[in-house]
Scaffold this motif. Sequence first.
Motif, short mmCIF file in Angstrom:
data_model
loop_
_atom_site.label_atom_id
_atom_site.label_comp_id
_atom_site.label_asym_id
_atom_site.label_seq_id
_atom_site.Cartn_x
_atom_site.Cartn_y
_atom_site.Cartn_z
N ARG A 11 -70.22 -53.93 -24.06
CA ARG A 11 -70.72 -52.61 -24.45
C ARG A 11 -71.72 -52.80 -25.66
O ARG A 11 -71.56 -53.36 -26.59
CB ARG A 11 -69.66 -51.70 -25.19
N LEU A 12 -72.96 -52.70 -25.27
CA LEU A 12 -74.13 -53.12 -26.07
C LEU A 12 -74.59 -52.04 -27.29
O LEU A 12 -74.48 -50.98 -26.64
CB LEU A 12 -75.29 -53.66 -25.20
N TRP A 13 -74.88 -52.30 -28.21
CA TRP A 13 -75.14 -51.34 -29.35
C TRP A 13 -76.74 -50.99 -29.59
O TRP A 13 -77.32 -51.83 -29.15
CB TRP A 13 -74.37 -51.51 -30.42
N THR A 14 -77.12 -49.90 -29.73
CA THR A 14 -78.49 -49.55 -30.12
C THR A 14 -78.56 -49.68 -31.66
O THR A 14 -77.79 -49.62 -32.24
CB THR A 14 -78.98 -48.32 -29.66
N VAL A 15 -79.90 -49.85 -31.98
CA VAL A 15 -80.21 -49.95 -33.35
C VAL A 15 -79.80 -48.73 -34.01
O VAL A 15 -79.15 -48.80 -35.22
CB VAL A 15 -81.73 -50.12 -33.48
N ARG A 20 -75.96 -46.17 -37.64
CA ARG A 20 -74.89 -45.19 -38.16
C ARG A 20 -73.41 -46.09 -38.52
O ARG A 20 -72.61 -45.69 -39.40
CB ARG A 20 -74.39 -44.52 -36.99
N MET A 21 -73.00 -47.20 -38.10
CA MET A 21 -72.03 -48.11 -38.43
C MET A 21 -72.15 -48.51 -39.79
O MET A 21 -70.90 -48.34 -40.43
CB MET A 21 -71.83 -49.04 -37.23
N ALA A 22 -73.23 -48.91 -40.13
CA ALA A 22 -73.31 -49.43 -41.43
C ALA A 22 -73.09 -48.07 -42.47
O ALA A 22 -72.56 -48.38 -43.52
CB ALA A 22 -74.68 -49.97 -41.65
N GLU A 23 -73.75 -46.97 -42.09
CA GLU A 23 -73.73 -45.87 -43.01
C GLU A 23 -72.29 -45.23 -43.24
O GLU A 23 -71.90 -44.69 -44.29
CB GLU A 23 -74.54 -44.71 -42.34
N ALA A 24 -71.57 -45.51 -41.97
CA ALA A 24 -70.09 -45.19 -42.24
C ALA A 24 -69.15 -46.16 -43.03
O ALA A 24 -67.90 -45.82 -42.93
CB ALA A 24 -69.50 -44.76 -40.56
#
Length: 193
Positions: A11-15, A20-24
């Motif tokens: 599962r590749l992630w988008t920028v 959003r992961m960093a903000e969460a």
Amino acid sequence: MQNTEPTLKLRLWTVEEYHRMAEAGIFGADERVELLEGKIIWMIAKGTAHRSAVNRTDRLLQNSLRNRAFICVQDPVKLNQRSEPEPDIAVVKVDPLDYADHHPTPTEVYLIIEVADSSLKLDCETKAKAYSQAGITDYWVLDVVSRQLHVFREPTEDGYQSEVILVENATISPLEFPDLSIAVLEMLPPIAA
């Protein structure tokens, strides 16, 4: 004969998802990660030679380029929707908002420099391919162990067509600043006597 090796689909992630992961708060405050080709990778710990080379190169470029370019140190560069690495040095166009509203993109990048003490293979292969595919025309890898500079130019989808390795007593000029002559030795950490 049947292949018994499992085929894994990643599962590749988008920028955008990465942000959003960093903000969460998914990444710990002390975790150093970057997004490359949709994969979140750990950034390799930096030794003293690495730190010295980054600082020396930053000072050299700041003094040489003054108001002609903006020098980013270990800041994100958005290559595409799936890659946002944090190169050691990125020489980018001057932005009137100092990039307050976005990270630099390939059309704003003059030069990217990675410093390698334990990451030479990653920098010269994986990152070189990502930078080439994004159209970064001038990419350098400063090898502080062998005291050489790998210069990658002529980007294509398959990788750079030109790689030249310069020894420590060589000089080089960035493509965008041909009037600037940089001694490789000035970027390398000094050798303790």
